[in-house]
Design an enzyme around this catalytic site. Structure first.
Site, mmCIF file in Angstrom:
data_model
loop_
_atom_site.group_PDB
_atom_site.id
_atom_site.type_symbol
_atom_site.label_atom_id
_atom_site.label_comp_id
_atom_site.label_asym_id
_atom_site.label_seq_id
_atom_site.Cartn_x
_atom_site.Cartn_y
_atom_site.Cartn_z
ATOM 1 N N HIS A 1 32.830 44.966 45.427
ATOM 2 C CA HIS A 1 33.677 45.207 44.255
ATOM 3 C C HIS A 1 32.815 45.053 43.004
ATOM 4 O O HIS A 1 32.809 44.009 42.364
ATOM 5 C CB HIS A 1 34.837 44.202 44.246
ATOM 6 C CG HIS A 1 35.874 44.490 43.203
ATOM 7 N ND1 HIS A 1 37.201 44.152 43.362
ATOM 8 C CD2 HIS A 1 35.798 45.063 41.970
ATOM 9 C CE1 HIS A 1 37.877 44.503 42.281
ATOM 10 N NE2 HIS A 1 37.045 45.059 41.417
ATOM 11 N N GLU B 1 35.580 48.765 46.109
ATOM 12 C CA GLU B 1 36.759 48.475 45.299
ATOM 13 C C GLU B 1 36.406 48.522 43.816
ATOM 14 O O GLU B 1 35.275 48.228 43.431
ATOM 15 C CB GLU B 1 37.290 47.071 45.618
ATOM 16 C CG GLU B 1 37.686 46.858 47.059
ATOM 17 C CD GLU B 1 38.202 45.453 47.306
ATOM 18 O OE1 GLU B 1 38.899 45.254 48.316
ATOM 19 O OE2 GLU B 1 37.908 44.553 46.490
ATOM 20 N N HIS C 1 42.948 39.164 49.677
ATOM 21 C CA HIS C 1 42.935 38.175 48.598
ATOM 22 C C HIS C 1 43.490 36.849 49.104
ATOM 23 O O HIS C 1 44.680 36.709 49.356
ATOM 24 C CB HIS C 1 43.708 38.615 47.356
ATOM 25 C CG HIS C 1 43.216 37.937 46.112
ATOM 26 N ND1 HIS C 1 42.270 38.501 45.273
ATOM 27 C CD2 HIS C 1 43.480 36.730 45.584
ATOM 28 C CE1 HIS C 1 42.004 37.683 44.276
ATOM 29 N NE2 HIS C 1 42.722 36.575 44.448
#
Length: 237
Positions: free
Chosen positions: A43, A70, A190
């Site tokens: 990410h 991401e 997450h």
């Protein structure tokens, strides 16, 4: 079996803290795949405080499982993804100064924007996923953008489950059932951990993939990377 994609941002954070190349993110990506992980997630953020844009290019030749990138689809991010053509791009509505991802997309408000971005990626053969909160209207909105998958934002589940509230899974289960009925693939991520991952998987029908970084790396400090990956794979069967 649900696939495990290992987010290696924390390895880059550790590397950057000393300004050198130890630990090496490319070697770590090779290792987690060798240990059994079925994907590698990164990410990159605009300030490159952990994964750098160059890392994304360096990783491309060595990720032979699923490569998931991401990020917020700002022009620089889109240009990189279109050039690299990873297996999957996961759209996350990060603000520039966000410490970590902290909300899913408002798929209704940003429907036109998301639809345009998704069409661009899909026309280039890249699977798309949208980071969403466990709210039915957001799942319905996601389906209208043309995305292939959603990624359920699991921080709320993890927090409440850790307090002993197993009912925190209910909105996730309901959203997963709705997503399945709408033809959307389901990812999640997450704050998932060895403590909660088996319960989460057991209650999410057709869970295709989880992306885990912070907890997995933290757990590996005690148990070792290879053992932790094997533990996740066992719980995801």
């Amino acid at each position: 079996m649900t696939k495990l994609s290992v987010n290696i941002n924390k390895i880059a954070t550790l590397r950057n803290s000393r300004g050198g190349d130890l630990p090496n993110v490319v070697q770590f990506a090779k290792d987690v795949q060798e240990f059994g992980a079925q994907g590698v997630t990164i990410h990159p953020r605009p300030d490159e405080r952990h994964i750098r844009y160059q890392d994304a290019y360096d990783l491309k030749p060595v990720v032979y499982t699923e490569y998931n990138i991401e990020g917020n689809p700002i022009p620089k991010f889109m240009e990189m993804v279109l050039e690299l053509k990873p297996t999957q791009v996961t759209l996350v509505p990060d603000s520039i100064d966000a410490l970590t991802s902290n909300a899913g997309w408002d798929t209704i408000k940003y429907k036109d924007f998301l639809s345009e971005v998704i069409q661009e990626f899909k026309s280039n053969g890249i699977r798309t996923s949208i980071f969403v909160d466990p709210e039915k209207q957001q799942i319905e909105g996601a389906a209208k953008t043309g995305t292939d998958r959603i990624e359920l934002y699991t921080e709320a589940f993890a927090h409440h489950y850790g307090l002993g509230n197993s009912q925190a899974i209910v909105p996730y289960t309901e959203c997963a059932e709705l997503a399945n009925s709408l033809g959307l693939g389901i990812n999640a991520g997450h704050d998932l951990s060895l403590e909660n991952i088996a319960f989460f998987k057991a209650n999410i029908p057709e869970l295709l993939e989880v992306s885990i970084g912070h907890a997995l790396i933290s757990e590996s400090l005690y148990l070792g990377v290879e053992q932790v990956i094997k533990s996740y794979l066992q719980k995801l069967k």
